[in-house]
Design a protein around this motif. Structure first.
Motif, PDB file in Angstrom:
ATOM      1  N   GLU A 112      12.741   1.126   0.524  1.00  0.00           N
ATOM      2  CA  GLU A 112      11.601   2.053   0.513  1.00  0.00           C
ATOM      3  C   GLU A 112      11.996   3.417  -0.048  1.00  0.00           C
ATOM      4  OE1 GLU A 112       7.521   3.076   1.383  1.00  0.00           O
ATOM      5  OE2 GLU A 112       8.637   1.200   1.087  1.00  0.00           O
ATOM      6  N   LYS A 139       5.536   1.032   1.186  1.00  0.00           N
ATOM      7  CA  LYS A 139       4.903   0.703  -0.093  1.00  0.00           C
ATOM      8  C   LYS A 139       5.697  -0.298  -0.926  1.00  0.00           C
ATOM      9  CE  LYS A 139       2.402   5.092  -0.556  1.00  0.00           C
ATOM     10  NZ  LYS A 139       2.176   6.282  -1.415  1.00  0.00           N
ATOM     11  N   TYR A 140       6.994  -0.401  -0.666  1.00  0.00           N
ATOM     12  CA  TYR A 140       7.844  -1.226  -1.528  1.00  0.00           C
ATOM     13  C   TYR A 140       8.416  -2.453  -0.812  1.00  0.00           C
ATOM     14  CZ  TYR A 140       7.473   2.687  -4.693  1.00  0.00           C
ATOM     15  OH  TYR A 140       6.968   3.661  -5.531  1.00  0.00           O
ATOM     16  N   ASP A 333       3.591  -2.868  -8.035  1.00  0.00           N
ATOM     17  CA  ASP A 333       2.130  -2.735  -8.095  1.00  0.00           C
ATOM     18  C   ASP A 333       1.452  -4.076  -8.356  1.00  0.00           C
ATOM     19  OD1 ASP A 333       2.474  -0.041  -7.669  1.00  0.00           O
ATOM     20  OD2 ASP A 333       2.202   0.533  -9.771  1.00  0.00           O
ATOM     21  N   GLU A 352      -3.908  -4.531  -1.055  1.00  0.00           N
ATOM     22  CA  GLU A 352      -3.295  -3.230  -1.312  1.00  0.00           C
ATOM     23  C   GLU A 352      -3.198  -2.438  -0.012  1.00  0.00           C
ATOM     24  OE1 GLU A 352      -1.133  -0.828  -2.820  1.00  0.00           O
ATOM     25  OE2 GLU A 352      -2.058  -1.875  -4.497  1.00  0.00           O
TER      26      GLU A 352
END
Length: 379
Positions: A112, A139-140, A333, A352
Motif C-alpha cells: 500500500e 487501494k492497492y 485500476d 471500486e
C-alpha cells in the motif's frame, strides 16, 4: 559501473520490453510448507501456460511473464522483507501473496505505501485489505478469497440451520489474527440467531496439549465445537477431544483445506465439516481443466490454496490485458473495475473501493477419507 547501471535501468523499457516481472511471496518453509508448495505450484503452472501460448497480449504487444519467487518462511518480518525486495530490487509490476493472514497483513502495508498491486490468494482477515487505523479500504491490496466476516457468518448459520446445533463451544489460537476474527464473527452471528456459546477456550501457536481446554469444553455440554485452526493442528486437537470422550461434531474453516488434514487425522476427522473456497467434486469446466492439468503436472488434486493462487494470477493477467500497458497504477485500476471474472473458485468481481471479491463459499464434509461437497453459501 554507476554509468553502466544507470544506462541499463534507463534502457529497461526497450531491452526488456517483452517481459513483465511479477512477484510471488509465499510460505515455502516454516509452519505452513504445504500452503507454500500449493501456491508455488499453481503460480508456476499459470505462468507456464501463458508463456507457452506465446505470452500475454498487452496493448497489442506480446509479453513473457518473468516470475520472481520468494520465501517468507512463515515469518511476518521476513514477509515484509520479501515484499520490499520484490518492489525495490526486482521492480515487479504486481505481487501475488502472501497467503496466510499473519504474513499478508504486514506485507499489505508495504504494498500500500509503495503503491504496488498485491493480490493475496488465501488471506481472509479483513485487515489485509482494510487499514486498521482508519477503517478505510487499502487501494492497492486485493484478494481472491472471501473474508472472515462472510465465512464465519456462513459457518454460524450452517451450524444452526443445517446441523441443528443450539449450543456451541469454541477453541481458537490467540496468536492467529484470522482465527481470532473467525471466532469473534462466529460468536456474534450465532448468538444473534438465538444460539448459545457454552464456552470459549484459547491456546497459543505451537501448543500441543489441549486437554485442559477440552475438559472445560466437555463440561459446558455443547452440541458442536467450532474449531478454526490449521490443517496440521486440527487433527491433533480432535484426537485429544475424542480421547477425553467428546463425541459432538466439529466444524472448521478454510485453514483445514489440505489433504494433510485427512492424512494426519484419519478416522478422527471423518464426518467433520468445514467451510472452503471450492469443491473439486462439483467443479465447473474451468475448474475441471485446472484440476486435470494440475494433477498431470504434480500428481495430486489441487487444494483451495492452489486454486486461489491460480485465480489470483488469472485476475492479474486479465487486469494487465485490460490496462493495455505494463504500468503499476494502470494495472491496479483495471483490476478494481473488473466486472466479472470466471475463475476456478467461482465467479468473482470487484467493486471500486474494495479489494474484497464478491463470491460464494462452499461447505465440505470429510467422508470416506475425502473432501466431499455438501452445500453452497452465496454472498
Amino acid at each position: 559501473m554507476l554509468t553502466i547501471t544507470s544506462m541499463a535501468l534507463v534502457g529497461c523499457k526497450s531491452s526488456a520490453a517483452l517481459t513483465i516481472p511479477i512477484g510471488l511471496n509465499a510460505e515455502l518453509t516454516g509452519g505452513l510448507p504445504v500452503v507454500g508448495a500449493s501456491c508455488k505450484n499453481a503460480a508456476l503452472m499459470a505462468v507456464k501456460e501463458v508463456n507457452d501460448a506465446g505470452g500475454l497480449t498487452v496493448g497489442g504487444k506480446q509479453y513473457q511473464i518473468k516470475l520472481f519467487v520468494e520465501d517468507n518462511g512463515y515469518k511476518a518480518d521476513q514477509s515484509v522483507a520479501v515484499q520490499q525486495k520484490l518492489i525495490t530490487q526486482d521492480n515487479v509490476v504486481a505481487i501475488v501473496g502472501p497467503n496466510a493472514s499473519v504474513m499478508a497483513v504486514p506485507a499489505s502495508e508495504i504494498a500500500e505505501s509503495s503503491k504496488v498491486l498485491m493480490i493475496s490468494p488465501w488471506s481472509t482477515n479483513p485487515n489485509t485489505t482494510i487499514d486498521s487505523k482508519t477503517g478505510q479500504p487499502k487501494k492497492y491490496v486485493f484478494r481472491a478469497c472471501f473474508i472472515d466476516t462472510f465465512q464465519a457468518s456462513v459457518d454460524a448459520k450452517f451450524a444452526m440451520n443445517k446441523l441443528g446445533a443450539k449450543r456451541v463451544a469454541i477453541l481458537y489460537d490467540l496468536g492467529n489474527d484470522a482465527f481470532v476474527g473467525q471466532s469473534t464473527f462466529f460468536k456474534n452471528t450465532f448468538t444473534q440467531l438465538g444460539g448459545t456459546i457454552t464456552d470459549v477456550e484459547t491456546y497459543t501457536t505451537g501448543d500441543k496439549d489441549f486437554s485442559a481446554q477440552f475438559t472445560k469444553i466437555k463440561a459446558s455440554n455443547p452440541d458442536l465445537i467450532f474449531l478454526p485452526s490449521m490443517y496440521n493442528e486440527a487433527p491433533v486437537q480432535i484426537k485429544q477431544a475424542h480421547a477425553l470422550g467428546i463425541k459432538v461434531p466439529f466444524l472448521g474453516t478454510d485453514g483445514w483445506s489440505s489433504q494433510d488434514l485427512i492424512t494426519l487425522g484419519g478416522k478422527d476427522v471423518e464426518g467433520c465439516f468445514f467451510s472452503a473456497h471450492y469443491a473439486p467434486d462439483i467443479a465447473t469446466p474451468i475448474a475441471q481443466k485446472f484440476i486435470a492439468d494440475y494433477k498431470t503436472a504434480y500428481g495430486a488434486v489441487p487444494d483451495d490454496v492452489a486454486a486461489l493462487c491460480y485465480d489470483s494470477f488469472g485476475l492479474l493477467f486479465q487486469a494487465l490485458k485490460t490496462a493495455g500497458k505494463v504500468d503499476r497504477q494502470a494495472v491496479r485500476d483495471a483490476l478494481a473495475t473488473i466486472p466479472n471474472y470466471q475463475g476456478v473458485t467461482g465467479t468473482m468481481q470487484f467493486k471500486e473501493g474494495s479489494g474484497d471479491p464478491i463470491k460464494s463459499a462452499v461447505m465440505l464434509q470429510i467422508k470416506n477419507g475425502k473432501f466431499v461437497y455438501y452445500s453452497t453459501a452465496e454472498p
